[in-house]
Design an enzyme around this catalytic site. Sequence first.
Site, PDB file in Angstrom:
ATOM      1  CE  LYS A 114      46.477  48.037  47.197  1.00 18.77           C
ATOM      2  NZ  LYS A 114      46.004  46.913  47.997  1.00 18.77           N
ATOM      3  CB  ILE A 115      49.968  51.187  39.958  1.00 19.07           C
ATOM      4  CG1 ILE A 115      48.769  51.515  39.053  1.00 19.07           C
ATOM      5  CG2 ILE A 115      51.233  50.957  39.137  1.00 19.07           C
ATOM      6  CD1 ILE A 115      48.556  50.569  37.901  1.00 19.07           C
TER       7      ILE A 115
END
Length: 274
Positions: free
Chosen positions: A97-98
């Site tokens: 998750k960015i």
Amino acid sequence: MKIFIDTAKLEEIKQAYSLGILDGVTTNPSLIKKTVDELKAKGEKVDMESYIKEILTLAKGTPVSLEVIGTSHQDMVKEGKRLYEKFNPVASNVYIKIPVNPALDDKSEAAFDGIKAVKELSDAGIPVNCTLIFTPEQALLAAKAGAKFVSPFAGRVDDFIRTNHNISFEKTDYFPAEGTKKEEKLLEDNGVVSGVDLIAQISEVFNVHDITETEVLAASIRSARQAREAALSGADIATLPFDVIRELLMHSKTIEGMNKFVGDVVEEYSELVK
Ligand code: E4P
């Protein structure tokens, strides 16, 4: 629409998977903090590595999103690769998750770092869930950079609109998908009238431009009705807190009906099903 559970609590993940309807898990630093704080309060020690491995195993090959904590392109790529190398071998189901834009203020040079990190990790074959999406254009850039999921934060859009217009609310209060008016004026955030509207606009952009490699993951969903509206708006996935998954099954007439059926069972029929 696929359903993910939005939690870091093992018990909730276990219980939701036992229903056989779950398609994945999302976590974030705040959900992990909540879980760790609760375990510590009970006097339990937390071995984070084993804990995450257990989540990955429970998820039975369905995607589990693990978030980076860095705020620069280099840190996010380094952490994303480290998380993926350490944890993906457990069950081949890690998504990194960015944040779409990790800048901590609007003048920061880091504004492009999220997209750069999404691109670099995606090019390296690491599936990315691009998070903290609040506009269709953020989602478009994340998809162009190769994100597998984009996560619009529906509930937080509704929070933002209400807060900006001094409307008091509880976190789980319903906010109309079609928006709400104050003094005859439809309230909005730069053309987005609700969290569900944000999901609908992203789905529309992806449809119009034939973007098929990126799924819309409706996040920050606070109620069953909002989950339904996310499904109607074209979300491919909704990630739901455990209580919202339970709420999907709730209706007072279902309970009333059950009481009537249970009360009406005749002995001859109950003998038959023994
Ligand atoms: C999921 O990936 C998000 O981090 C989460 O849904 C945010 O939800 P909240 O706005 O209720 O904290």
